[in-house]
Design a protein around this motif. Structure first.
Motif, PDB file in Angstrom:
ATOM      1  N   HIS A   1     -20.036 -23.197  -8.654  1.00  0.00           N
ATOM      2  CA  HIS A   1     -19.509 -24.466  -8.134  1.00  0.00           C
ATOM      3  C   HIS A   1     -18.006 -24.397  -7.911  1.00  0.00           C
ATOM      4  O   HIS A   1     -17.476 -24.967  -6.937  1.00  0.00           O
ATOM      5  CB  HIS A   1     -19.852 -25.601  -9.111  1.00  0.00           C
ATOM      6  N   ARG A   2     -17.310 -23.690  -8.814  1.00  0.00           N
ATOM      7  CA  ARG A   2     -15.856 -23.554  -8.621  1.00  0.00           C
ATOM      8  C   ARG A   2     -15.550 -22.748  -7.357  1.00  0.00           C
ATOM      9  O   ARG A   2     -14.621 -23.066  -6.611  1.00  0.00           O
ATOM     10  CB  ARG A   2     -15.239 -22.905  -9.859  1.00  0.00           C
ATOM     11  N   ARG A   3     -16.322 -21.656  -7.137  1.00  0.00           N
ATOM     12  CA  ARG A   3     -16.103 -20.860  -5.917  1.00  0.00           C
ATOM     13  C   ARG A   3     -16.412 -21.679  -4.672  1.00  0.00           C
ATOM     14  O   ARG A   3     -15.687 -21.612  -3.668  1.00  0.00           O
ATOM     15  CB  ARG A   3     -16.983 -19.605  -5.965  1.00  0.00           C
ATOM     16  N   GLU A   4     -17.489 -22.471  -4.720  1.00  0.00           N
ATOM     17  CA  GLU A   4     -17.804 -23.326  -3.581  1.00  0.00           C
ATOM     18  C   GLU A   4     -16.695 -24.344  -3.320  1.00  0.00           C
ATOM     19  O   GLU A   4     -16.307 -24.601  -2.167  1.00  0.00           O
ATOM     20  CB  GLU A   4     -19.127 -24.045  -3.821  1.00  0.00           C
ATOM     21  N   ALA A   5     -16.175 -24.890  -4.403  1.00  0.00           N
ATOM     22  CA  ALA A   5     -15.090 -25.856  -4.242  1.00  0.00           C
ATOM     23  C   ALA A   5     -13.848 -25.192  -3.639  1.00  0.00           C
ATOM     24  O   ALA A   5     -13.146 -25.762  -2.789  1.00  0.00           O
ATOM     25  CB  ALA A   5     -14.754 -26.500  -5.593  1.00  0.00           C
ATOM     26  N   GLU A   6     -13.564 -23.963  -4.097  1.00  0.00           N
ATOM     27  CA  GLU A   6     -12.404 -23.238  -3.567  1.00  0.00           C
ATOM     28  C   GLU A   6     -12.594 -22.918  -2.091  1.00  0.00           C
ATOM     29  O   GLU A   6     -11.653 -23.035  -1.278  1.00  0.00           O
ATOM     30  CB  GLU A   6     -12.196 -21.948  -4.376  1.00  0.00           C
ATOM     31  N   ILE A   7     -13.811 -22.530  -1.711  1.00  0.00           N
ATOM     32  CA  ILE A   7     -14.086 -22.232  -0.289  1.00  0.00           C
ATOM     33  C   ILE A   7     -13.917 -23.488   0.557  1.00  0.00           C
ATOM     34  O   ILE A   7     -13.319 -23.446   1.651  1.00  0.00           O
ATOM     35  CB  ILE A   7     -15.497 -21.642  -0.146  1.00  0.00           C
ATOM     36  N   ARG A   8     -14.467 -24.615   0.043  1.00  0.00           N
ATOM     37  CA  ARG A   8     -14.304 -25.861   0.800  1.00  0.00           C
ATOM     38  C   ARG A   8     -12.843 -26.260   0.912  1.00  0.00           C
ATOM     39  O   ARG A   8     -12.404 -26.747   1.968  1.00  0.00           O
ATOM     40  CB  ARG A   8     -15.108 -26.971   0.120  1.00  0.00           C
ATOM     41  N   ARG A   9     -12.057 -26.030  -0.148  1.00  0.00           N
ATOM     42  CA  ARG A   9     -10.627 -26.353  -0.100  1.00  0.00           C
ATOM     43  C   ARG A   9      -9.899 -25.493   0.927  1.00  0.00           C
ATOM     44  O   ARG A   9      -9.057 -25.992   1.705  1.00  0.00           O
ATOM     45  CB  ARG A   9     -10.015 -26.168  -1.490  1.00  0.00           C
ATOM     46  N   ARG A  10     -10.218 -24.208   0.943  1.00  0.00           N
ATOM     47  CA  ARG A  10      -9.569 -23.315   1.911  1.00  0.00           C
ATOM     48  C   ARG A  10      -9.959 -23.682   3.341  1.00  0.00           C
ATOM     49  O   ARG A  10      -9.119 -23.595   4.253  1.00  0.00           O
ATOM     50  CB  ARG A  10      -9.950 -21.877   1.605  1.00  0.00           C
ATOM     51  N   ARG A  11     -11.232 -24.043   3.534  1.00  0.00           N
ATOM     52  CA  ARG A  11     -11.641 -24.453   4.875  1.00  0.00           C
ATOM     53  C   ARG A  11     -10.899 -25.702   5.332  1.00  0.00           C
ATOM     54  O   ARG A  11     -10.451 -25.795   6.496  1.00  0.00           O
ATOM     55  CB  ARG A  11     -13.142 -24.697   4.896  1.00  0.00           C
ATOM     56  N   ARG A  12     -10.764 -26.661   4.419  1.00  0.00           N
ATOM     57  CA  ARG A  12     -10.021 -27.873   4.775  1.00  0.00           C
ATOM     58  C   ARG A  12      -8.570 -27.530   5.114  1.00  0.00           C
ATOM     59  O   ARG A  12      -7.973 -28.070   6.060  1.00  0.00           O
ATOM     60  CB  ARG A  12     -10.074 -28.883   3.630  1.00  0.00           C
ATOM     61  N   LYS A  13      -7.983 -26.609   4.340  1.00  0.00           N
ATOM     62  CA  LYS A  13      -6.590 -26.228   4.576  1.00  0.00           C
ATOM     63  C   LYS A  13      -6.431 -25.517   5.916  1.00  0.00           C
ATOM     64  O   LYS A  13      -5.476 -25.772   6.660  1.00  0.00           O
ATOM     65  CB  LYS A  13      -6.115 -25.331   3.425  1.00  0.00           C
ATOM     66  N   SER A  14      -7.384 -24.602   6.232  1.00  0.00           N
ATOM     67  CA  SER A  14      -7.292 -23.893   7.513  1.00  0.00           C
ATOM     68  C   SER A  14      -7.491 -24.848   8.687  1.00  0.00           C
ATOM     69  O   SER A  14      -6.818 -24.723   9.721  1.00  0.00           O
ATOM     70  CB  SER A  14      -8.323 -22.768   7.567  1.00  0.00           C
ATOM     71  N   ARG A  15      -8.435 -25.826   8.557  1.00  0.00           N
ATOM     72  CA  ARG A  15      -8.624 -26.804   9.623  1.00  0.00           C
ATOM     73  C   ARG A  15      -7.378 -27.659   9.815  1.00  0.00           C
ATOM     74  O   ARG A  15      -6.991 -27.975  10.935  1.00  0.00           O
ATOM     75  CB  ARG A  15      -9.842 -27.676   9.311  1.00  0.00           C
ATOM     76  N   PHE A  16      -6.735 -28.026   8.715  1.00  0.00           N
ATOM     77  CA  PHE A  16      -5.510 -28.820   8.805  1.00  0.00           C
ATOM     78  C   PHE A  16      -4.386 -28.026   9.477  1.00  0.00           C
ATOM     79  O   PHE A  16      -3.623 -28.548  10.314  1.00  0.00           O
ATOM     80  CB  PHE A  16      -5.085 -29.267   7.407  1.00  0.00           C
ATOM     81  N   ARG A  17      -4.290 -26.711   9.115  1.00  0.00           N
ATOM     82  CA  ARG A  17      -3.275 -25.858   9.740  1.00  0.00           C
ATOM     83  C   ARG A  17      -3.537 -25.708  11.249  1.00  0.00           C
ATOM     84  O   ARG A  17      -2.615 -25.760  12.060  1.00  0.00           O
ATOM     85  CB  ARG A  17      -3.244 -24.485   9.073  1.00  0.00           C
ATOM     86  N   ALA A  18      -4.811 -25.510  11.622  1.00  0.00           N
ATOM     87  CA  ALA A  18      -5.145 -25.411  13.043  1.00  0.00           C
ATOM     88  C   ALA A  18      -4.840 -26.709  13.781  1.00  0.00           C
ATOM     89  O   ALA A  18      -4.367 -26.696  14.925  1.00  0.00           O
ATOM     90  CB  ALA A  18      -6.617 -25.035  13.202  1.00  0.00           C
ATOM     91  N   TYR A  19      -5.087 -27.824  13.124  1.00  0.00           N
ATOM     92  CA  TYR A  19      -4.777 -29.110  13.748  1.00  0.00           C
ATOM     93  C   TYR A  19      -3.268 -29.261  13.960  1.00  0.00           C
ATOM     94  O   TYR A  19      -2.807 -29.736  15.015  1.00  0.00           O
ATOM     95  CB  TYR A  19      -5.300 -30.235  12.861  1.00  0.00           C
ATOM     96  N   GLN A  20      -2.481 -28.826  12.960  1.00  0.00           N
ATOM     97  CA  GLN A  20      -1.029 -28.897  13.111  1.00  0.00           C
ATOM     98  C   GLN A  20      -0.552 -28.006  14.268  1.00  0.00           C
ATOM     99  O   GLN A  20       0.304 -28.403  15.069  1.00  0.00           O
ATOM    100  CB  GLN A  20      -0.352 -28.489  11.806  1.00  0.00           C
ATOM    101  N   GLN A  21      -1.073 -26.767  14.329  1.00  0.00           N
ATOM    102  CA  GLN A  21      -0.672 -25.868  15.409  1.00  0.00           C
ATOM    103  C   GLN A  21      -1.055 -26.427  16.771  1.00  0.00           C
ATOM    104  O   GLN A  21      -0.284 -26.342  17.743  1.00  0.00           O
ATOM    105  CB  GLN A  21      -1.297 -24.498  15.200  1.00  0.00           C
ATOM    106  N   HIS A  22      -2.253 -26.989  16.875  1.00  0.00           N
ATOM    107  CA  HIS A  22      -2.672 -27.580  18.140  1.00  0.00           C
ATOM    108  C   HIS A  22      -1.765 -28.752  18.530  1.00  0.00           C
ATOM    109  O   HIS A  22      -1.389 -28.894  19.712  1.00  0.00           O
ATOM    110  CB  HIS A  22      -4.122 -28.059  18.013  1.00  0.00           C
ATOM    111  N   SER A  23      -1.397 -29.558  17.551  1.00  0.00           N
ATOM    112  CA  SER A  23      -0.492 -30.672  17.837  1.00  0.00           C
ATOM    113  C   SER A  23       0.872 -30.181  18.297  1.00  0.00           C
ATOM    114  O   SER A  23       1.460 -30.728  19.243  1.00  0.00           O
ATOM    115  CB  SER A  23      -0.349 -31.557  16.590  1.00  0.00           C
ATOM    116  N   GLN A  24       1.375 -29.132  17.620  1.00  0.00           N
ATOM    117  CA  GLN A  24       2.663 -28.583  18.031  1.00  0.00           C
ATOM    118  C   GLN A  24       2.607 -28.015  19.445  1.00  0.00           C
ATOM    119  O   GLN A  24       3.548 -28.169  20.234  1.00  0.00           O
ATOM    120  CB  GLN A  24       3.105 -27.514  17.040  1.00  0.00           C
TER     121      GLN A  24
END
Length: 417
Positions: free
Chosen positions: A37-60
Motif C-alpha cells: 500500500h505504501r508503494r502504491e501510494a508513492e506511485i500515485r503521488r509521483r504520478r500526480r506530481k508528474s501530471r502537475f509538472r506537465a500541466y505547468q510546462q504546458h501552461s508556460q
C-alpha cells in the motif's frame, strides 16, 4: 487434582506453540500488505506530481506562444491603407515641390522606395513610410533641422536609429539593383554612351574621389576625412563605390585595393572581338588623373612640360573633359544628400555613404529632377583640405604607353577629318 491442572497447562502451551507460526505468518502478510500500500501510494503521488509538472510546462508554453504571437503582431506592418491614413499624413500634405525640397525625389519614387524597403523595416515603432521619410529628410539636410522633429514628433535618438536602419536596408536591398559592376554587354552600351556624350572612344567610366570630413571626436591617428572612391559612367551613374579608405591614403593605393583593380586583372574589362578598337580587341578604358598609374585599361594625362607635343595637349584636353563626368556626379551626390558635407557621427558612416550612392543612382536612373538651388554652399568648403598625392614612380608599362599613344593619334586623326 494437580495432575489434571498440569496436563491442562501443557495442553495450552502446546496449542500456543502450534498457533505461533500462524500468527507470525499473518504478521508477515500484514507487513507485506503495508509495504504494498505504501508503494502504491508513492506511485500515485509521483504520478500526480508528474501530471502537475506537465500541466505547468504546458501552461508556460501557451504563455510563451501568446507572447511570441503578440510580438509578431507588433512587428508586422499595418495594412498599407491604414499606414497612409493614420501614421503618414505627410503623404497628403506635401506638394510636388515639397517632396523635392525635403526628400530629393518625387512622391511616386518615394512610394517606390518604401515598397522595396518595407520587408526590411520590420522593427516595431514607426511605420516604414515614416522611417524612410525621417532618413531622407536627414540625409538631405546639411544642418539638423528642427522641423523634422516637429513634423514626426520623435527625438534625436529615434532619428539616428531610423537613419541607420534605412541606410542598412538600402544597401542590402537596392545595391544589387543600382550599384554593381557591369557585364560585357552592358560595357558595350556604356562605351557607346560615353563616346556620344563626352567624345572619348572605348571608355566605360571615369575615376573620382570625394573626401568626407570626419567628426572632431572621431578623428583618430591624425585622419580628418574618409575617401569615397567611385567609378562613374557617361550618364553620371556610379557603377562602383567604396568608402572605407582614410584621407591620407593616395589614389594609387586606393585603386590597388579596390574592386576595379580585381576586375581589370580578372579580364572583366576586356572587349569582345566584334568591339575591336585600334584594329584589335582592347580593354575598355577608364579615365583617371595624374594621381593614378598608367595602365592599358586606365588612361592618365601626359605630364605637362616643355616637351609635350600639340597632339598630347589635345589628348589631355579631351581626357579632362571626359573625366569631368565623375566630378559632376560627385557634386550632384553631395548636393542632393548634404548630410555628407558635415556628418556628425562616424559609427556607420561607410554604410551611410554607400546608401547615398545607391540613392543617387536610383534618382538618376528614374530621372528625378535636380534643383540647382541645392548647389548653394556646396561647391566651396565642402571637403577638407588634403594634399594632392601624385602617383609614385612605377616601372614604365610599354603596353600602356603604346595604347595611350594610339589613342592620342586617334584624336589627331579625328581632328584632321
Amino acid at each position: 487434582m494437580r495432575t489434571a491442572e498440569s496436563e491442562m497447562s501443557a495442553d495450552v502451551k502446546s496449542r500456543l506453540l502450534l498457533l505461533m507460526p500462524l500468527l507470525m505468518k499473518r504478521r508477515q502478510t500484514a507487513d507485506m500488505m503495508g509495504d504494498f500500500h505504501r508503494r502504491e501510494a508513492e506511485i500515485r503521488r509521483r504520478r500526480r506530481k508528474s501530471r502537475f509538472r506537465a500541466y505547468q510546462q504546458h501552461s508556460q508554453r501557451q504563455i510563451l506562444m501568446c507572447l511570441m504571437l503578440k510580438a509578431r503582431a507588433l512587428r508586422c506592418p499595418p495594412p498599407k491603407s491604414l499606414t497612409h491614413l493614420k501614421h503618414c499624413s505627410f503623404l497628403k500634405e506635401f506638394g510636388p515641390q515639397d517632396w523635392f525640397d525635403r526628400f530629393r525625389m518625387s512622391k511616386d519614387t518615394f512610394v517606390y522606395l518604401c515598397d522595396h524597403l518595407r520587408g526590411r523595416l520590420h522593427r516595431p515603432g514607426l511605420a516604414p513610410e515614416e522611417k524612410v521619410g525621417i532618413a531622407l529628410w536627414t540625409l538631405a539636410s546639411h544642418n539638423r533641422c528642427p522641423l523634422l522633429h516637429m513634423k514626426f514628433g520623435v527625438r534625436r535618438k529615434v532619428v539616428k536609429k531610423c537613419l541607420k536602419e534605412v541606410c542598412q536596408a538600402v544597401v542590402t536591398v537596392l545595391k544589387p539593383l543600382y550599384l554593381y559592376p557591369p557585364d560585357h554587354g552592358v560595357l558595350r552600351d556604356k562605351a557607346r554612351i560615353f563616346k556620344a556624350r563626352w567624345g572619348f572612344p572605348h571608355c566605360v567610366g571615369a575615376l573620382g574621389t570625394l573626401h568626407i570630413p570626419l567628426p572632431p571626436r572621431s578623428k583618430m591617428d591624425g585622419e580628418c576625412s574618409l575617401v569615397l572612391h567611385a567609378v562613374v559612367d557617361g550618364q553620371g551613374v556610379l557603377w562602383d563605390a567604396c568608402a572605407v579608405f582614410p584621407g591620407s591614403m593616395n589614389n594609387a593605393s586606393i585603386l590597388e585595393n579596390s574592386v576595379v583593380w580585381e576586375l581589370a586583372l580578372g579580364g572583366r574589362l576586356q572587349a569582345a572581338p566584334e568591339d575591336a578598337f585600334l584594329d584589335e580587341a582592347q580593354n575598355y578604358f577608364l579615365l583617371g588623373d595624374a594621381t593614378y598609374p598608367l595602365k592599358d585599361w586606365l588612361l592618365t594625362p601626359y605630364t605637362q612640360d616643355s616637351r609635350q607635343s600639340q597632339s598630347q595637349a589635345k589628348f589631355n584636353l579631351g581626357l579632362e573633359r571626359a573625366r569631368s563626368v565623375a566630378e559632376i556626379a560627385l557634386l550632384r551626390l553631395r548636393s542632393r544628400w548634404q548630410y555628407l558635407l558635415d556628418p556628425p557621427d562616424y559609427v556607420f558612416l561607410p554604410t551611410l555613404v554607400l546608401a547615398c550612392c545607391v540613392l543617387h543612382n536610383m534618382c538618376e536612373t528614374h530621372e528625378q529632377r535636380f534643383d540647382p538651388r541645392w548647389l548653394e554652399g556646396v561647391e566651396t568648403g565642402d571637403s577638407p583640405c588634403t594634399f594632392s598625392h601624385f602617383c609614385p614612380s612605377t616601372p614604365v608599362d610599354t603596353r600602356a604607353e603604346w595604347v595611350r599613344s594610339a589613342v592620342c593619334r586617334y584624336f589627331e586623326s579625328q581632328d584632321n577629318e
